[in-house]
Scaffold this active site. Structure first.
Site, mmCIF file in Angstrom:
data_model
loop_
_atom_site.group_PDB
_atom_site.id
_atom_site.type_symbol
_atom_site.label_atom_id
_atom_site.label_comp_id
_atom_site.label_asym_id
_atom_site.label_seq_id
_atom_site.Cartn_x
_atom_site.Cartn_y
_atom_site.Cartn_z
ATOM 1 N N LYS A 109 0.869 -1.184 0.000
ATOM 2 C CA LYS A 109 0.000 0.000 0.000
ATOM 3 C C LYS A 109 0.890 1.214 0.000
ATOM 4 C CE LYS A 109 -4.332 0.075 0.961
ATOM 5 N NZ LYS A 109 -5.338 -0.555 0.193
HETATM 6 N N1 GLU Z 1 -7.183 -0.146 -2.874
HETATM 7 C C1 GLU Z 1 -7.952 -1.328 -3.115
HETATM 8 C C2 GLU Z 1 -7.941 -2.244 -1.912
HETATM 9 O O1 GLU Z 1 -7.744 -1.828 -0.801
HETATM 10 C C3 GLU Z 1 -7.556 -2.014 -4.414
HETATM 11 C C4 GLU Z 1 -6.129 -2.435 -4.516
HETATM 12 C C5 GLU Z 1 -5.744 -2.906 -5.913
HETATM 13 O O2 GLU Z 1 -6.595 -2.917 -6.785
HETATM 14 O O3 GLU Z 1 -4.571 -3.232 -6.094
HETATM 15 O O4 GLU Z 1 -8.211 -3.422 -2.015
#
Ligand code: GLU
Length: 419
Positions: A109
């Site tokens: 993240k």
């Molecule tokens: N931000 C989204 C999540 O927390 C999607 C992450 C992604 O698509 O890589 O799952």
């Protein structure tokens, strides 16, 4: 307890969840000790020229938790509360999420501490490009593939893709997912998280014997997850009695006109001043009597303080980490059926995976194909979690974590420790 560098309320929560799952699984302690902390964390300064000519230095992060199953994957968050501890917790949850639904991807993240609503388009673009340049050597289509998260969208992903591509000297669409269709995005990605949440709710309703055409729902958050979930639920015949965003909430026992509210939010940026239903605070929305409650906004909304007042039958977590550990205990006592974040909101990363695969192959699918594959993966994952939950007599969160953690642990044991 979370290791000191990454310590924050969110990472304490994530590490504690891991510890409970590890104990229940009787996990090899040499594996558990590695999973408690991220593989790699990066803090970068993001100098950005503001519209008034002054340079403001934002702080950006990219945390890569574990890539034993495949390249790191996870969103980029723009929010004032972004910090190393929060991003680390979110990265760990991505590892379990990808593993749980069977994607060959790891967990990461990123984010920048900023208020995107206060930035002009030019400032947002400059900040995004510099952040991308700062993390450029740590990401890559085979290394770490970012995506949207809270406060970012397809335009931000397009700037990330362009900045990366300019550095490489050719177009690299597979560096990021959640892109616009015109530059290698996939059909169905924007709706994927809210749509996936609805598929999971259909499975849960089947298990609980709940007739969705007579059910009611309240949704906290009207962003990319909450607004699509509200729409999809309404399309299924669920009466959506409450919705909210950061500007406040609206409530109508007879059901809100979700489609008209979507149009209103699209025109006015948010729901403030919306003429439908009666006003309700974000806090009160959570305690409305309804069948399905969907927290789809910030983390840590359901706590020891308000969990006792919840009056829903199903809690479907659209947000990441919306329920604290002490709240979990109360919900268990109240026999509220909790569909944990790593399962309920996995639709987003599943369709991100589809986008990455399509980009790598230069071969694109129809929306029907995307949705069918999404539904197949989520239905199977739900049934798998339910089975473990019933067999091991644990709640759905622990069952989901046990599956997610054990797959990662098995892969780590096969691969061994490089030394
Ligand atoms: N931000 C989204 C999540 O927390 C999607 C992450 C992604 O698509 O890589 O799952």
């Amino acid at each position: 307890m979370a290791t000191v560098e990454w310590r924050s309320p969110a990472s304490e929560m994530a590490v504690k969840q891991l510890e409970v799952a590890a104990e229940r699984l009787n996990l090899d302690s040499n594996v558990a000790v590695r999973l408690r902390r991220p593989d790699r964390s990066l803090i970068v300064s993001v100098p950005t020229r503001m519209d008034d000519g002054r340079v403001h230095v934002f702080t950006g992060y990219r945390v890569q938790h574990n890539d034993v199953l495949g390249p790191f994957k996870g969103g980029i968050r723009y929010h004032p509360d972004v910090n190393l501890g929060e991003v680390s917790a979110l990265a760990m949850w991505m590892t379990w999420k990808c593993s749980l639904v069977g994607l060959p991807l790891g967990g990461a993240k990123g984010g920048v501490a900023c208020d995107p609503m206060q930035l002009s388009r030019a400032e947002l673009q400059a900040m995004t490009r510099r952040y991308t340049a700062e993390i450029l050597n740590f990401i890559g289509p085979e290394v770490d593939v970012p995506a949207p998260d809270m406060g970012t969208n397809e335009q931000v992903m397009a700037w990330v893709m362009d900045t990366y591509s300019q550095h490489k000297g050719h177009a690299v669409p597979e560096i990021v997912t959640g892109k616009p269709l015109d530059i290698g995005g996939t059909l169905g990605r924007r709706e994927a998280t809210g749509r996936g949440l609805t598929y999971i709710i259909i499975e849960a309703a089947g298990h609980l014997g709940m007739d969705l055409s007579r059910a009611t729902a309240a949704v906290q958050g009207f962003g990319n997850v909450g607004s699509v979930a509200a729409k999809e639920l309404a399309d299924l015949g669920v009466k959506v009695i409450g919705v909210s965003d950061q500007s406040g909430g609206f409530y109508d026992e007879a059901g809100l006109p979700v489609h008209r509210m979507l149009e209103y939010a699209a025109k006015n940026r948010d729901l403030s001043g919306c003429p439908y239903g009666h006003p309700v605070s974000n806090e009160d929305l959570l305690t409305l009597k309804c069948d399905i409650l969907v927290p789809a906004a910030l983390g840590m909304q359901i706590t020891g303080r308000n969990a006792g007042k919840l009056r829903c039958r199903v809690l479907a977590e659209g947000a990441n980490g919306p329920t604290t550990l002490d709240a979990d205990e109360i919900l268990r006592e109240k026999e509220i059926f909790v569909i944990p974040d790593v399962l309920a909101n996995a639709g987003g990363v599943i369709v991100s995976y589809f986008e990455w695969v399509q980009d790598l192959q230069n071969f694109f699918w129809t929306e029907a194909e995307v949705n069918k594959r999404l539904r197949d993966i989520l239905s199977r994952a739900f049934q798998e979690v339910l089975k473990v939950s019933l067999k091991e007599k644990v709640d759905m969160r622990l069952a989901a974590l046990m599956i997610g953690v054990s797959r990662v642990a098995r892969a780590m044991l096969w691969r061994g420790l490089y030394a």
